[in-house]
Design a protein around this motif. Sequence first.
Motif, PDB file in Angstrom:
ATOM      1  N   GLU A 153      31.224 -42.573 -12.762  1.00 41.78           N
ATOM      2  CA  GLU A 153      30.048 -42.033 -13.028  1.00 41.78           C
ATOM      3  C   GLU A 153      29.627 -41.574 -14.752  1.00 41.78           C
ATOM      4  O   GLU A 153      29.655 -42.913 -14.947  1.00 41.78           O
ATOM      5  CB  GLU A 153      30.942 -40.783 -12.989  1.00 41.78           C
ATOM      6  N   CYS A 154      29.501 -40.415 -14.685  1.00 42.05           N
ATOM      7  CA  CYS A 154      27.947 -40.169 -16.397  1.00 42.05           C
ATOM      8  C   CYS A 154      29.482 -40.546 -17.761  1.00 42.05           C
ATOM      9  O   CYS A 154      29.461 -40.803 -18.770  1.00 42.05           O
ATOM     10  CB  CYS A 154      27.949 -39.010 -16.254  1.00 42.05           C
ATOM     11  N   HIS A 155      31.035 -39.595 -17.285  1.00 40.23           N
ATOM     12  CA  HIS A 155      31.966 -39.233 -18.337  1.00 40.23           C
ATOM     13  C   HIS A 155      32.721 -40.834 -18.635  1.00 40.23           C
ATOM     14  O   HIS A 155      33.273 -41.013 -19.828  1.00 40.23           O
ATOM     15  CB  HIS A 155      32.941 -38.244 -17.876  1.00 40.23           C
ATOM     16  N   SER A 184      23.205 -32.002 -20.738  1.00 44.21           N
ATOM     17  CA  SER A 184      23.650 -31.199 -19.291  1.00 44.21           C
ATOM     18  C   SER A 184      22.326 -31.024 -17.991  1.00 44.21           C
ATOM     19  O   SER A 184      22.569 -31.204 -17.456  1.00 44.21           O
ATOM     20  CB  SER A 184      23.978 -30.361 -19.634  1.00 44.21           C
ATOM     21  N   ARG A 199      30.044 -42.931 -20.396  1.00 42.54           N
ATOM     22  CA  ARG A 199      30.469 -42.422 -21.808  1.00 42.54           C
ATOM     23  C   ARG A 199      31.434 -43.264 -23.006  1.00 42.54           C
ATOM     24  O   ARG A 199      31.218 -43.515 -24.037  1.00 42.54           O
ATOM     25  CB  ARG A 199      29.918 -40.953 -22.140  1.00 42.54           C
ATOM     26  N   THR A 205      22.803 -37.489 -18.042  1.00 37.96           N
ATOM     27  CA  THR A 205      22.639 -36.405 -17.462  1.00 37.96           C
ATOM     28  C   THR A 205      23.733 -36.621 -16.385  1.00 37.96           C
ATOM     29  O   THR A 205      24.810 -37.227 -16.494  1.00 37.96           O
ATOM     30  CB  THR A 205      21.654 -35.671 -16.562  1.00 37.96           C
ATOM     31  N   GLU A 206      24.616 -35.603 -16.289  1.00 38.88           N
ATOM     32  CA  GLU A 206      26.237 -35.370 -16.071  1.00 38.88           C
ATOM     33  C   GLU A 206      25.926 -35.708 -14.214  1.00 38.88           C
ATOM     34  O   GLU A 206      27.211 -35.991 -14.268  1.00 38.88           O
ATOM     35  CB  GLU A 206      26.213 -33.725 -16.101  1.00 38.88           C
ATOM     36  N   ASP A 207      24.541 -35.949 -14.209  1.00 38.69           N
ATOM     37  CA  ASP A 207      24.757 -35.976 -12.546  1.00 38.69           C
ATOM     38  C   ASP A 207      24.219 -37.694 -11.973  1.00 38.69           C
ATOM     39  O   ASP A 207      24.288 -38.044 -11.362  1.00 38.69           O
ATOM     40  CB  ASP A 207      23.688 -35.353 -11.866  1.00 38.69           C
ATOM     41  N   LEU A 247      25.332 -38.100 -23.983  1.00 35.47           N
ATOM     42  CA  LEU A 247      25.957 -36.875 -21.978  1.00 35.47           C
ATOM     43  C   LEU A 247      25.096 -35.867 -22.238  1.00 35.47           C
ATOM     44  O   LEU A 247      25.337 -35.671 -23.465  1.00 35.47           O
ATOM     45  CB  LEU A 247      26.769 -37.365 -21.876  1.00 35.47           C
TER      46      LEU A 247
END
Length: 197
Positions: A176-178, A191, A181, A133-135, A189
């Motif tokens: 972080e997630c991004h 939401s 990825r 997830t984005e968190d 990824l």
Amino acid sequence: LKVTLAAPQVLHVELHRPDKLNAFDLPFWEEIRSCFGEIADDAEVRAVLLSGAGRFFTAGLDLSAAVAVTGATSAGELDVARKALHIRKLGKAWQDAFSNIERCGKAVIACMHGGVVGAGLEMTSACDIRFCTEDAYFQAAEVDIGIAADVGGCSDFRRLSATRAWFESWYSRVVECHQARRCSTASFLGSSRTRCK
């Protein structure tokens, strides 16, 4: 672990210690090893979703379990050689537990949210697909407390990606997630947690 049927031929294996951020205690290692051993033998199962209950995917190794790693139960067992042999034996058993995920012969999809820390990050390296997830954030926190990341993740992630973000995660920086990825630590990824499952 909490194991349920998510859909026909799809199992949902959930890390289920939300009050402890799904940290891996000593019983966890045998549970995960035997769970994926049974999944390997189940011809009805085609895919497995691996997730965590609560606000973290997992905080990694429960530090109270780490204390047991030394194996010292009395003053006579405190010599360095016996400690090293015990740590090696336990480490091999823990590596085998995560290897069962990789060897089960089913598509294993890690559905990650919140923190994916330490041994939890290494566990996801044994999965075929890693959704987050984005968190979500990733951190090899072992280096902060002076222990080796030694349950398979170092070699598995090197095989998946050798980018700068991957190396930074192993030096205890938060990824972080991004960024995860971009360097293949996460395959997809989403939401929300629902979208990832």
